[in-house]
Every structure is written in C-alpha cells, then in structure tokens.
Design an enzyme around this catalytic site. Structure first.
Site, PDB file in Angstrom:
ATOM      1  N   GLY A 151       2.510   5.280  -8.495  1.00 17.05           N
ATOM      2  CA  GLY A 151       3.837   5.590  -7.994  1.00 17.05           C
ATOM      3  C   GLY A 151       4.488   4.614  -7.052  1.00 17.05           C
ATOM      4  N   SER A 183       8.850  -0.110  -8.184  1.00 16.74           N
ATOM      5  CA  SER A 183      10.283   0.098  -7.921  1.00 16.74           C
ATOM      6  C   SER A 183      10.966   0.930  -8.993  1.00 16.74           C
ATOM      7  CB  SER A 183      10.985  -1.263  -7.794  1.00 16.74           C
ATOM      8  OG  SER A 183      10.852  -2.003  -8.998  1.00 16.74           O
ATOM      9  N   CYS A 237       9.144   3.302 -10.793  1.00 14.28           N
ATOM     10  CA  CYS A 237       8.231   4.411 -11.065  1.00 14.28           C
ATOM     11  C   CYS A 237       8.668   5.646 -10.288  1.00 14.28           C
ATOM     12  CB  CYS A 237       6.807   4.028 -10.682  1.00 14.28           C
ATOM     13  SG  CYS A 237       5.586   5.264 -11.141  1.00 14.28           S
ATOM     14  N   ASP A 243      -1.878  -2.786  -7.507  1.00 17.84           N
ATOM     15  CA  ASP A 243      -0.912  -2.713  -8.602  1.00 17.84           C
ATOM     16  C   ASP A 243       0.329  -1.926  -8.191  1.00 17.84           C
ATOM     17  OD1 ASP A 243       0.393  -2.669 -11.008  1.00 17.84           O
ATOM     18  OD2 ASP A 243      -1.027  -1.337 -12.019  1.00 17.84           O
ATOM     19  N   GLY A 244       1.405  -2.662  -7.865  1.00 17.30           N
ATOM     20  CA  GLY A 244       2.692  -2.013  -7.642  1.00 17.30           C
ATOM     21  C   GLY A 244       3.147  -2.016  -6.195  1.00 17.30           C
ATOM     22  N   ARG A 246      12.190  -1.793 -17.065  1.00 16.41           N
ATOM     23  CA  ARG A 246      12.004  -0.346 -17.147  1.00 16.41           C
ATOM     24  C   ARG A 246      10.553   0.023 -16.866  1.00 16.41           C
ATOM     25  NH1 ARG A 246      12.705   0.276 -23.722  1.00 16.41           N
ATOM     26  NH2 ARG A 246      10.595  -0.342 -24.337  1.00 16.41           N
ATOM     27  N   MET A 306       7.084   1.914 -17.486  1.00 18.78           N
ATOM     28  CA  MET A 306       6.394   2.319 -18.707  1.00 18.78           C
ATOM     29  C   MET A 306       6.388   3.833 -18.858  1.00 18.78           C
ATOM     30  SD  MET A 306       5.760  -0.420 -20.243  1.00 18.78           S
ATOM     31  CE  MET A 306       4.583  -0.016 -21.526  1.00 18.78           C
ATOM     32  N   ARG A 364       0.100   6.480 -22.229  1.00 18.02           N
ATOM     33  CA  ARG A 364      -0.242   6.056 -20.872  1.00 18.02           C
ATOM     34  C   ARG A 364      -0.073   7.204 -19.885  1.00 18.02           C
ATOM     35  NH1 ARG A 364       0.467   0.812 -18.029  1.00 18.02           N
ATOM     36  NH2 ARG A 364       1.062  -0.058 -20.031  1.00 18.02           N
ATOM     37  N   GLU A 415      13.569  -5.105  12.962  1.00 12.98           N
ATOM     38  CA  GLU A 415      13.418  -6.340  13.715  1.00 12.98           C
ATOM     39  C   GLU A 415      12.795  -7.451  12.868  1.00 12.98           C
ATOM     40  OE1 GLU A 415      11.751  -6.995  18.121  1.00 12.98           O
ATOM     41  OE2 GLU A 415      10.154  -6.683  16.642  1.00 12.98           O
TER      42      GLU A 415
END
Length: 520
Positions: A339, A342, A344, A377-378, A424, A426, A439, A507
C-alpha cells in the site's frame, strides 16, 4: 580523536534501529516521519560503493530495481537498469510468449560473446534475408553463412544485403570461408573480451570475429562495438550488471497461477519458468499483493525444488511472520511493502498495510535471522527516501520514479504544454482487466465483480533512465557521505534515527522563498 567518537549527549536523541523502532512501536512510521542523524565522516560521496548482494547468484552494482508493473518494466527499461548496474523485473501482465521475448531482448543486448548468432544458409535469396531483417527488426545486416550441419562456409556482408540483389542467392554474394577471420573457441581462454580486443587491435578494419570449434562449426560471434562497450564499462564507477556470459541481467515476474479447478497450476508455472531459465533469466519474482499466503508459498516451494540455484524473489509482505514463511519456502529475497505506492489504494480499499519504515524494520530483523535479503518496494519519491530504506534493506524497488522515463512502456501525451506518460497501479481496474487480477486474488473475467486496489494516473515525462538514476545515485552517495558509510553494509550499521514533526517536514523542503528553478 574526540570528534570521531559519538558524544553521549547524542544518544538519547539519535538512536540506532534496535532502540528507535521498538521505542516507537505504537505508531507506524514512513519515510517523512523520520530523519537520519549525521556522523563523523572521512568518506567522500564519490568514493562510496553501492554494490549489493541479493542472493548467492544475484549481485547488483547499484541497489535499484524497477518494479514489475505494466507501465514501468519491459525490455527497454530492464536494459537501461542493467546498463546502469541495477535490475529490471519484467511484468507478467502479458502473454507468456511475449514475456519470453522481452527477456530475450535483454539477454541479447550488446554483450560480449553472442553464443547463438543469427545465421543464413547458402540456398536462401538475399530477398529472404531482407524480409527476415524487416520482420525481426534487426539493426544489423551481416550474417554468418552455415551449411545444414552448422559448418561455417562464409560471411554475408551487409554491403550486399540490398534490394537490388534480392534475386541473387546468398551463395553468390557471400565472402568465402578462406577470407573470413575466425578464432578457435579454445583460444578465447577465461577472458574472451580481452582476447577479442587484442585481435581487433591487430586486425585493422575488421569489425566481426567468428568463433568456431575444432570441426569448424560456428559457435559464436564477437563484434568490435560490443568489445568497445564492455571495455569502457570496466572503467566506469558503476558498471553494468552482467551475468557470467557478459549478458545484461534480467528478472521476470510470475504469479501463483491457478487452473480451472482453483488449484495451483504447477505444470504451467514450471513450464513457463523453465522456458525463462532457458532464455537466461537471472531471477524470478513470485509477485503478488499478499505474499504471506499458501498459494505464494507453494509456488516458491515448487520453483525451489525444480531450480535449486535460481535466485527467487517473493512478496509482498509487511510482517516478520511473512518473511519467515517465505524464507522457509525457499525465497532468497523478499519484497516488503503493502500500500505505499503512489497509485496504490490497498490501505483505503482493504484497510490493511503498514507504513513503510516500520514494516522494513520488523521485516529486516526476521530477514537477518533467516539470512535472506529484503527489498523495499514502494513509497519512494526521492533519493532521501532511498537512503532511509537502505538503512534496513538490501535494495529498493521503484515504480513511480521510473514511470515517466522514456524507457517505460506507453506513449507520451501532451496536456497543456506538458508531456506525460500513463502510470497505473497493478491493482487498478484496467490493469486487472488486462491480466493482473491474480496478483490481488480476483478473477480476470471483467464481468466478475472486483475491488480495484489502485488508480490510473499520469506521470510527467522525465527523460531517460540514465538521467534519473544519475540523480538518485548522487543522492544516495551524498547520504552515505553524511553518515561516514563507505558501503551499504556500513550504512545499515551506522544509521541513527529521530522522529520528525510536521513542522520539521516543512522545514526540510524549500520554504519562505519564491522558487525559480526546481531541484530536478
């Protein structure tokens, strides 16, 4: 010397992972929630080493992997990643035959010894050769000529492969065997490139060297261009990632495919992965949104039994239990992330998923115990995120960062004067309809109700992968310099963390100025 030691005043504020994350166990932390403390350094960024080992037979020269998404990684992206020292994992949202072809394109891209060069026979017409070039879209026009037993009988030069000679036979146009430069396979030794380089230096104007065995059968081809490319690579700081045959490395993703009865289709999986291995694939990723499942575990077990030495990547998980499960099934490297991407929406749709830095810490402890690698991952949007991720993982997998590159699949569109490429998830409806539903545990049938876990979007075009990776690598090296880490292992050992408030996040970015030119 005192400047080299960590002051005890720092210890309550800037803590190593073993203290920091348990102390913040009640809250999920991601990249912008933390920052790394600087340390005494004698390391210049340009002197840092970024090589990483993901498995016994899988080493990268930079810790970057392009995601197995259908708008990110096909052969062009995988080639660009490998040329820069990283890895591309070709997605499986395509026919199996096409995935095989994509892997072949990577493995046959500019490498030293072409072991199976394209050949022609003396009885073919030049017109047939022209048609083959057009159909296969070859960028070359010179071919070895062999008889039915594979014995070399000459060379068809690109100078005569022209429409004006279409009706002539190859036998009429070839350069005879006696005039063709060759080298015996046994003369190549342990370094074929060095031997070929010496040959081309001694033979002015010769651009192709044919390799033959004791019976004069063709068994390879080396070109001057390839030799010069590889020679230049050896002088580069970050060398291309190549296998033992000097071919670029490449990964391919597969799913836990099921048959009509809902059972794991072991035969189909094994046949397809076997074909990928024949093409030279360097790693297989069993890639699903939820990797801590029986289907993924069984798939990893089947592949591990059939291919004992093949590096296996599996995922995705966000728990120590998930890492332990996949490691016990036979995975060498495990993808961490559910999750954070960007595009997902898993956390909004399913209500599950762990912020990435917390997930990486928990998973990294289990991975160390099981002696496997983890891949972040992600969720990565900038080089600073990569530095933070690498304090806990062996490499990062990026999708959105590469989706706007020239090498990513898809066409460029212009909107209000700006150029964009499609991107997009998956888990988006369009991707699942095209084939990635497995998946996410759904049926491919578009008539079947599904719950999309991703969106379709646009990414602003950002040029070549070379350009993007140069910026990312520079940022990683800079971060390592601030921590006095010469290599990634030292980065993981030295990292000290502290929480950041929302004001601290503001900042950290440009503020209180009118920005004229972005950092990109």
């Amino acid at each position: 010397m005192a400047a080299m030691r960590n002051s005890t005043f720092d210890d309550p504020f800037y803590q190593p992972a073993e203290q920091f994350f348990p102390a913040n166990s009640k809250i999920g932390l991601t990249f912008d929630d933390i920052t790394l403390a600087t340390l005494y350094s004698e390391i210049l960024p340009r002197d840092t080493q970024l090589d990483t080992t993901l498995a016994e037979n899988l080493q990268l020269n930079i810790p970057a992997i392009s995601s197995d998404m259908d708008t990110v990684t096909e052969s062009r992206m995988a080639i660009a990643m490998a040329l820069n020292g990283g890895l591309g994992i070709i997605h499986y949202n395509m026919p199996e035959r096409q995935q095989l072809s994509e892997v072949s394109r990577v493995k046959n891209h500019v490498h030293g010894l072409i072991q199976e060069p394209i050949q022609v026979s003396p009885e073919q017409f030049i017109g047939d050769v022209l048609a083959m070039i057009e159909q296969k879209k070859f960028a070359f026009g010179t071919f070895p000529v062999v008889d039915e037993k594979g014995k070399l009988i000459g060379l068809l030069s690109g100078h005569v492969v022209k429409p004006r000679y279409a009706k002539k036979k190859v036998s009429e146009a070839l350069t005879p065997r006696a005039q063709v430069h060759t080298i015996a396979q046994k003369e190549l030794g342990k370094d074929p490139i060095a031997r070929a380089d010496k040959f081309f230096t001694e033979h002015l104007g010769i651009h192709k060297l044919l390799v033959v065995d004791d019976k004069d059968k063709l068994c390879g081809l080396i070109t001057l261009n390839d030799v010069e490319h590889i020679t230049q690579e050896r002088a580069a700081q970050f060398k291309p990632a190549r296998d033992s045959h000097f071919r670029l490395i490449c990964g391919a993703a597969v799913s836990a495919t099921r048959n009509a009865f809902g059972e794991l289709d072991k035969k189909r999986i094994l046949e397809h992965v076997g074909a990928l291995v024949e093409r030279g694939v360097d790693t297989i990723a069993v890639s699903t949104a939820h990797g801590h499942t029986k289907g993924v575990g069984d798939t990893v077990k089947v592949l591990r039994d059939a291919f004992p030495k093949l590096p296996l990547i599996a995922g995705n998980v966000t728990s120590a239990a998930g890492v332990e499960f996949l490691a016990d099934c036979g995975a060498d490297a495990i993808k961490v992330g559910q999750g954070p991407g960007s595009i997902c929406t898993t956390r909004m749709v399913a209500g599950v998923g762990i912020p990435q830095m917390t997930a990486l810490y928990v998973c990294s402890r289990a991975a160390a115990k099981k002696k496997v690698s983890i891949l972040a991952d992600g969720g990565i949007t900038k080089s600073g995120d990569i530095v933070k991720a690498l304090t806990l993982s062996q490499a990062v997998i990026c999708g959105g960062i590469f989706a706007g590159c020239n090498e990513a699949p898809g066409d460029v569109v212009e909107i209000s004067g700006k150029l964009y490429k499609q991107y997009r998830g998956m888990g988006s409806f369009a991707a699942m309809k095209a084939g990635s539903a497995a998946r996410y545990g759904h049926e491919k049938n578009p008539a079947q109700k599904v719950a999309p876990e991703g969106v379709e979007a646009l990414k602003e075009a950002c040029g070549s992968v070379d350009r993007v990776l140069a910026q990312l690598i520079g940022g990683i090296q800079s971060g390592m310099g601030y921590l006095g880490a010469k290599n990634l292992e030292q980065l993981r050992e030295k990292a000290r963390y502290i929480r950041v408030s929302p004001a601290g996040m503001r900042e950290a970015a440009p503020h209180d100025v009118v920005e004229l030119k972005t950092g990109n």
